[in-house]
Design a protein around this motif. Structure first.
Motif, PDB file in Angstrom:
ATOM      1  N   GLY A  49       0.789  -1.235   0.000  1.00 41.97           N
ATOM      2  CA  GLY A  49       0.000   0.000   0.000  1.00 41.97           C
ATOM      3  C   GLY A  49       0.817   1.280   0.000  1.00 41.97           C
ATOM      4  N   GLU A  50       0.365   2.258   0.795  1.00 43.95           N
ATOM      5  CA  GLU A  50       0.959   3.600   0.850  1.00 43.95           C
ATOM      6  C   GLU A  50       2.465   3.536   1.125  1.00 43.95           C
ATOM      7  OE1 GLU A  50      -0.979   6.319   0.435  1.00 43.95           O
ATOM      8  OE2 GLU A  50      -2.935   5.406   0.619  1.00 43.95           O
ATOM      9  N   PRO A  51       3.255   4.562   0.742  1.00 46.46           N
ATOM     10  CA  PRO A  51       2.858   5.813   0.098  1.00 46.46           C
ATOM     11  C   PRO A  51       3.144   5.853  -1.416  1.00 46.46           C
ATOM     12  CG  PRO A  51       5.021   6.095   1.073  1.00 46.46           C
ATOM     13  CD  PRO A  51       4.643   4.655   1.270  1.00 46.46           C
ATOM     14  N   TYR A  52       3.408   4.694  -2.038  1.00 45.14           N
ATOM     15  CA  TYR A  52       3.667   4.652  -3.494  1.00 45.14           C
ATOM     16  C   TYR A  52       4.762   5.664  -3.879  1.00 45.14           C
ATOM     17  CZ  TYR A  52      -0.662   2.005  -3.327  1.00 45.14           C
ATOM     18  OH  TYR A  52      -1.622   1.066  -3.006  1.00 45.14           O
ATOM     19  N   LEU A  53       5.801   5.700  -3.055  1.00 44.82           N
ATOM     20  CA  LEU A  53       6.846   6.718  -3.207  1.00 44.82           C
ATOM     21  C   LEU A  53       7.563   6.561  -4.556  1.00 44.82           C
ATOM     22  CD1 LEU A  53       7.898   8.974  -1.227  1.00 44.82           C
ATOM     23  CD2 LEU A  53       9.840   7.490  -0.829  1.00 44.82           C
ATOM     24  N   GLY A  62      -5.257   6.036  -8.844  1.00 41.06           N
ATOM     25  CA  GLY A  62      -6.297   6.751  -8.107  1.00 41.06           C
ATOM     26  C   GLY A  62      -7.387   5.842  -7.574  1.00 41.06           C
ATOM     27  N   ARG A  63      -8.437   6.469  -7.078  1.00 42.21           N
ATOM     28  CA  ARG A  63      -9.522   5.717  -6.443  1.00 42.21           C
ATOM     29  C   ARG A  63     -10.675   5.456  -7.415  1.00 42.21           C
ATOM     30  NH1 ARG A  63      -7.263   8.601  -2.537  1.00 42.21           N
ATOM     31  NH2 ARG A  63      -6.702   7.389  -0.693  1.00 42.21           N
ATOM     32  N   ILE A  64     -11.168   4.227  -7.409  1.00 41.47           N
ATOM     33  CA  ILE A  64     -12.419   3.900  -8.086  1.00 41.47           C
ATOM     34  C   ILE A  64     -13.428   3.734  -6.955  1.00 41.47           C
ATOM     35  CG2 ILE A  64     -13.645   2.221  -9.553  1.00 41.47           C
ATOM     36  CD1 ILE A  64     -11.445   3.721 -11.055  1.00 41.47           C
ATOM     37  N   LEU A 159       5.725  10.364  -8.523  1.00 38.30           N
ATOM     38  CA  LEU A 159       6.883  11.139  -8.065  1.00 38.30           C
ATOM     39  C   LEU A 159       6.446  12.202  -7.062  1.00 38.30           C
ATOM     40  CD1 LEU A 159       8.728  11.635 -11.459  1.00 38.30           C
ATOM     41  CD2 LEU A 159       9.694  10.552  -9.418  1.00 38.30           C
ATOM     42  N   TYR A 160       7.142  12.258  -5.940  1.00 41.16           N
ATOM     43  CA  TYR A 160       6.896  13.291  -4.932  1.00 41.16           C
ATOM     44  C   TYR A 160       8.026  14.301  -5.023  1.00 41.16           C
ATOM     45  CZ  TYR A 160       3.602  10.329  -2.224  1.00 41.16           C
ATOM     46  OH  TYR A 160       2.554   9.558  -1.791  1.00 41.16           O
ATOM     47  N   PHE A 161       7.721  15.529  -5.391  1.00 43.01           N
ATOM     48  CA  PHE A 161       8.752  16.550  -5.581  1.00 43.01           C
ATOM     49  C   PHE A 161       8.958  17.387  -4.327  1.00 43.01           C
ATOM     50  CE2 PHE A 161       7.059  15.571  -9.745  1.00 43.01           C
ATOM     51  CZ  PHE A 161       8.229  15.301 -10.418  1.00 43.01           C
ATOM     52  N   ALA A 259      -4.298  15.776 -13.747  1.00 41.94           N
ATOM     53  CA  ALA A 259      -3.241  15.458 -12.787  1.00 41.94           C
ATOM     54  C   ALA A 259      -3.828  15.523 -11.394  1.00 41.94           C
ATOM     55  CB  ALA A 259      -2.082  16.444 -12.905  1.00 41.94           C
ATOM     56  N   VAL A 260      -3.420  14.567 -10.554  1.00 44.16           N
ATOM     57  CA  VAL A 260      -3.805  14.593  -9.141  1.00 44.16           C
ATOM     58  C   VAL A 260      -2.638  15.172  -8.363  1.00 44.16           C
ATOM     59  CG1 VAL A 260      -4.332  13.167  -7.110  1.00 44.16           C
ATOM     60  CG2 VAL A 260      -5.385  12.641  -9.320  1.00 44.16           C
ATOM     61  N   PHE A 261      -2.945  16.092  -7.454  1.00 42.83           N
ATOM     62  CA  PHE A 261      -1.945  16.725  -6.600  1.00 42.83           C
ATOM     63  C   PHE A 261      -2.165  16.189  -5.192  1.00 42.83           C
ATOM     64  CE2 PHE A 261      -2.495  19.268 -10.265  1.00 42.83           C
ATOM     65  CZ  PHE A 261      -1.270  19.874 -10.503  1.00 42.83           C
ATOM     66  N   ILE A 287       2.683  14.844  -8.051  1.00 42.64           N
ATOM     67  CA  ILE A 287       1.894  15.366  -9.176  1.00 42.64           C
ATOM     68  C   ILE A 287       1.723  14.191 -10.126  1.00 42.64           C
ATOM     69  CG2 ILE A 287       1.748  17.103 -10.990  1.00 42.64           C
ATOM     70  CD1 ILE A 287       3.703  18.837  -9.411  1.00 42.64           C
ATOM     71  N   GLU A 288       0.515  13.625 -10.130  1.00 39.47           N
ATOM     72  CA  GLU A 288       0.265  12.360 -10.818  1.00 39.47           C
ATOM     73  C   GLU A 288      -0.555  12.605 -12.079  1.00 39.47           C
ATOM     74  OE1 GLU A 288      -1.709   9.869  -7.787  1.00 39.47           O
ATOM     75  OE2 GLU A 288      -1.014  11.370  -6.394  1.00 39.47           O
ATOM     76  N   THR A 289       0.132  12.671 -13.228  1.00 41.83           N
ATOM     77  CA  THR A 289      -0.582  12.905 -14.488  1.00 41.83           C
ATOM     78  C   THR A 289      -1.299  11.623 -14.894  1.00 41.83           C
ATOM     79  OG1 THR A 289       1.391  12.315 -15.736  1.00 41.83           O
ATOM     80  CG2 THR A 289       1.074  14.647 -15.240  1.00 41.83           C
TER      81      THR A 289
HETATM   82  C1  GLA Z   1      -2.798   9.182  -4.287  1.00 46.76           C
HETATM   83  C2  GLA Z   1      -4.024   9.252  -3.470  1.00 46.76           C
HETATM   84  C3  GLA Z   1      -3.656   9.601  -2.056  1.00 46.76           C
HETATM   85  C4  GLA Z   1      -2.655   8.632  -1.499  1.00 46.76           C
HETATM   86  C5  GLA Z   1      -1.475   8.557  -2.449  1.00 46.76           C
HETATM   87  C6  GLA Z   1      -0.483   7.507  -2.083  1.00 46.76           C
HETATM   88  O1  GLA Z   1      -2.241  10.431  -4.416  1.00 46.76           O
HETATM   89  O2  GLA Z   1      -4.936  10.169  -4.009  1.00 46.76           O
HETATM   90  O3  GLA Z   1      -4.802   9.614  -1.239  1.00 46.76           O
HETATM   91  O4  GLA Z   1      -3.242   7.377  -1.372  1.00 46.76           O
HETATM   92  O5  GLA Z   1      -1.893   8.276  -3.740  1.00 46.76           O
HETATM   93  O6  GLA Z   1       0.050   7.692  -0.824  1.00 46.76           O
END
Ligand code: GLA
Length: 328
Positions: A49-53, A62-64, A159-161, A259-261, A287-289
């Motif tokens: 799981g988290e944080p998908y670094l 993202g979430r479905i 990517l986390y900037f 993009a998700v921020f 910043i997830e395009t």
């Molecule tokens: C996305 C989700 C966040 C979190 C991160 C991973 O950005 O929108 O809620 O789960 O992934 O930590």
């Protein structure tokens, strides 16, 4: 687990085969400082799981909502791995797989993976190919994915900037500009709910440059509920992130529609990052395009979210780093 690197005169990018995860983007012209958040110990990337670094994410970023969507008249049920939602492909998502890495030359590499995601409710085999390539002061990521059967699919790089360099400070004082006229609201259960226009007095409006702290300190219920940004914007142009102290700027350009921020809202001190520093909320910004997240449950044109042998998924995103003070 193996480590690889590509480099040119401007940047050096290190990554591992696990999740095709980037473990450092170094600014060679300015003290080789790291511009992303990184675990000190590479073994920490192997995590459920988290944080998908900094990993690649798929088959669905993202979430479905409730893990459900309708395909050809039938309700499909994906695994539920984040509260009431499906997130980032679940346990068998590509961030949790070892990619085959081929270094094409000094400055580019191909990450490929063929797998199934049966345990998370996806059907059939998926072929992924992702290229990391440096071009002057740009990192370019090109994605291609071909599923065996019709399915939703949406990829990103998580990517986390942090442009201060080696996470010297938080991202609160970073400036952001997002050329987007619309954003998605978040349901209180954190899934993207619908698309709304941005008004000029709206705290989410980033068409003019603003400080991230201005957004984080607002009492907007969606910001309070998610403890910061965790929001999708529908892009009309580029995204700019700037740190006035170091003078660094990131210009992000993509052919993805959104993009998700996510400003690392749930980071905590169990993470050991960037030279023995503890993690904390807002130490970086992802910043997830990607395609519009949860789009199949939100947008009328459902078919535009379906990929398969008839329609290969593709995305190209460029991250251009420059130094506004030093004029590079
Ligand atoms: C996305 C989700 C966040 C979190 C991160 C991973 O950005 O929108 O809620 O789960 O992934 O930590």
């Amino acid at each position: 687990m193996k480590t690889y690197e590509i480099e040119n005169d401007f940047l050096k990018v290190c990554f591992i085969d696990y999740g095709g995860t980037i473990i450092g983007i170094y600014d060679k012209q300015n003290g080789h400082e790291n511009l992303v958040i990184s675990f000190d110990d590479v073994n920490d990337y192997i995590i459920e799981g988290e944080p998908y670094l900094n990993s690649l994410v798929g088959p669905v970023a993202g979430r479905i909502a409730h893990g459900q969507y309708e395909l050809d008249g039938k309700i499909q049920q994906l695994s539920i791995n984040s509260h009431i939602n499906h997130l980032h492909g679940g346990q068998s998502g590509i961030s949790k797989h070892f990619f085959k890495i081929v270094l094409i030359n000094d400055y580019s590499a191909l990450c490929s993976l063929r797998t199934n995601h049966d345990g998370d409710g996806f059907v059939g085999q998926f072929d992924y190919q992702v290229i990391y390539r440096l071009e002057d002061s740009k990192l370019i990521i090109e994605y291609e994915a071909t599923p065996e059967h019709r399915t939703i699919l949406n990829m990103t790089s998580h990517l986390y900037f942090n442009l201060s360099g080696d996470m010297k400070s938080s991202i609160e004082d970073h400036l952001i500009k997002i050329e987007a006229n619309k954003r998605m609201t978040l349901h209180e259960d954190e899934y993207p709910l619908n698309i709304v226009d941005l008004e000029t007095d709206d705290v989410f409006d980033c068409r003019n440059t603003k400080k991230l702290s201005e957004i984080h300190n607002s009492f907007h219920p969606e910001i309070v509920n998610s403890r910061g940004l965790n929001h999708a914007y529908l892009l009309d142009g580029s995204i700019y992130l700037m740190d006035e102290v170091s003078g660094r700027q990131l210009k992000l350009t993509t052919d993805a529609p959104s993009a998700v921020f996510y400003s690392a809202n749930y980071f905590n001190d169990s993470y050991i990052l960037n030279k023995r520093q503890r993690g904390y909320p807002h130490c970086g910004i992802a910043i997830e395009t990607q395609d519009i997240p949860n789009g199949i449950n939100v947008v009328d044109d459902k078919e535009s979210f379906i990929y398969g042998p008839h329609r290969v998924y593709r995305q190209k995103t460029s991250y251009e780093f420059s130094n506004l003070i030093k004029g590079k």
